[in-house]
Design a protein around this motif. Structure first.
Motif, PDB file in Angstrom:
ATOM      1  N   MET A 108      48.250  66.835   0.394  1.00 27.46           N
ATOM      2  CA  MET A 108      47.076  66.978   1.241  1.00 27.46           C
ATOM      3  C   MET A 108      45.983  65.991   0.830  1.00 27.46           C
ATOM      4  O   MET A 108      45.242  65.533   1.681  1.00 27.46           O
ATOM      5  N   LYS A 109      45.903  65.684  -0.450  1.00 22.55           N
ATOM      6  CA  LYS A 109      44.889  64.731  -0.902  1.00 22.55           C
ATOM      7  C   LYS A 109      45.105  63.369  -0.250  1.00 22.55           C
ATOM      8  O   LYS A 109      44.146  62.718   0.181  1.00 22.55           O
ATOM      9  N   GLU A 110      46.347  62.957  -0.162  1.00 27.31           N
ATOM     10  CA  GLU A 110      46.681  61.677   0.458  1.00 27.31           C
ATOM     11  C   GLU A 110      46.286  61.665   1.939  1.00 27.31           C
ATOM     12  O   GLU A 110      45.750  60.676   2.439  1.00 27.31           O
ATOM     13  N   ILE A 111      46.504  62.771   2.613  1.00 24.62           N
ATOM     14  CA  ILE A 111      46.138  62.867   4.024  1.00 24.62           C
ATOM     15  C   ILE A 111      44.624  62.790   4.170  1.00 24.62           C
ATOM     16  O   ILE A 111      44.103  62.083   5.044  1.00 24.62           O
ATOM     17  N   ARG A 112      43.898  63.478   3.316  1.00 19.76           N
ATOM     18  CA  ARG A 112      42.428  63.456   3.367  1.00 19.76           C
ATOM     19  C   ARG A 112      41.896  62.044   3.108  1.00 19.76           C
ATOM     20  O   ARG A 112      41.002  61.560   3.787  1.00 19.76           O
ATOM     21  N   GLU A 113      42.455  61.386   2.117  1.00 22.23           N
ATOM     22  CA  GLU A 113      42.019  60.030   1.801  1.00 22.23           C
ATOM     23  C   GLU A 113      42.320  59.067   2.943  1.00 22.23           C
ATOM     24  O   GLU A 113      41.507  58.189   3.257  1.00 22.23           O
ATOM     25  N   THR A 114      43.469  59.229   3.560  1.00 19.48           N
ATOM     26  CA  THR A 114      43.834  58.380   4.694  1.00 19.48           C
ATOM     27  C   THR A 114      42.900  58.623   5.867  1.00 19.48           C
ATOM     28  O   THR A 114      42.420  57.679   6.505  1.00 19.48           O
ATOM     29  N   PHE A 115      42.625  59.886   6.150  1.00 21.41           N
ATOM     30  CA  PHE A 115      41.703  60.218   7.230  1.00 21.41           C
ATOM     31  C   PHE A 115      40.346  59.564   6.975  1.00 21.41           C
ATOM     32  O   PHE A 115      39.777  58.918   7.861  1.00 21.41           O
ATOM     33  N   SER A 116      39.857  59.697   5.777  1.00 17.71           N
ATOM     34  CA  SER A 116      38.559  59.123   5.427  1.00 17.71           C
ATOM     35  C   SER A 116      38.561  57.601   5.541  1.00 17.71           C
ATOM     36  O   SER A 116      37.571  57.003   5.964  1.00 17.71           O
ATOM     37  N   ALA A 117      39.663  56.971   5.178  1.00 13.20           N
ATOM     38  CA  ALA A 117      39.760  55.519   5.263  1.00 13.20           C
ATOM     39  C   ALA A 117      39.753  55.046   6.717  1.00 13.20           C
ATOM     40  O   ALA A 117      39.165  54.016   7.035  1.00 13.20           O
TER      41      ALA A 117
END
Length: 84
Positions: A1-10
Motif C-alpha cells: 500500500m505504501k508503494e501505491i500511496r507514493e505513486t499516487f502522490s507522484a
C-alpha cells in the motif's frame, strides 16, 4: 500500500488529492509513451467511478488492485517508473 500511496502522490503533482486527466497523461509521457491519449482516456473511464473527471485515492487504489482491468499492466509500468 505504501508503494501505491507514493505513486499516487507522484502522479498528483498539484497535490489536490486527485489525479486529473492531464496529470495521468503527463505520467505516461514521462514513461516515453506520448501517444497514449486514447489509452489514458480509457483508463480514466474505468477507474473514475464517480465520473467527476478525476481519480481520487480510493479509485486509484481500487484500480491498482483490480486484476480484471485491461489497464492494469500500464498502471504497473507507471508505478514502477515513478517508484524509482
Amino acid at each position: 500500500m505504501k508503494e501505491i500511496r507514493e505513486t499516487f502522490s507522484a502522479i498528483d503533482v498539484d497535490s489536490s488529492g486527485s489525479i486529473s486527466l492531464s496529470e495521468l497523461c503527463s505520467a505516461y509521457k514521462k514513461l516515453g509513451q506520448p501517444d497514449l491519449d486514447q489509452e489514458v482516456d480509457s483508463i480514466m473511464k474505468k477507474i473514475d467511478f464517480d465520473e467527476n473527471g478525476e481519480i481520487n485515492y480510493s479509485e486509484f487504489v481500487s484500480g491498482a488492485l483490480d486484476r480484471t482491468l485491461d489497464c492494469r499492466d500500464n498502471l504497473f509500468k507507471v508505478f514502477k517508473y515513478l517508484d524509482t
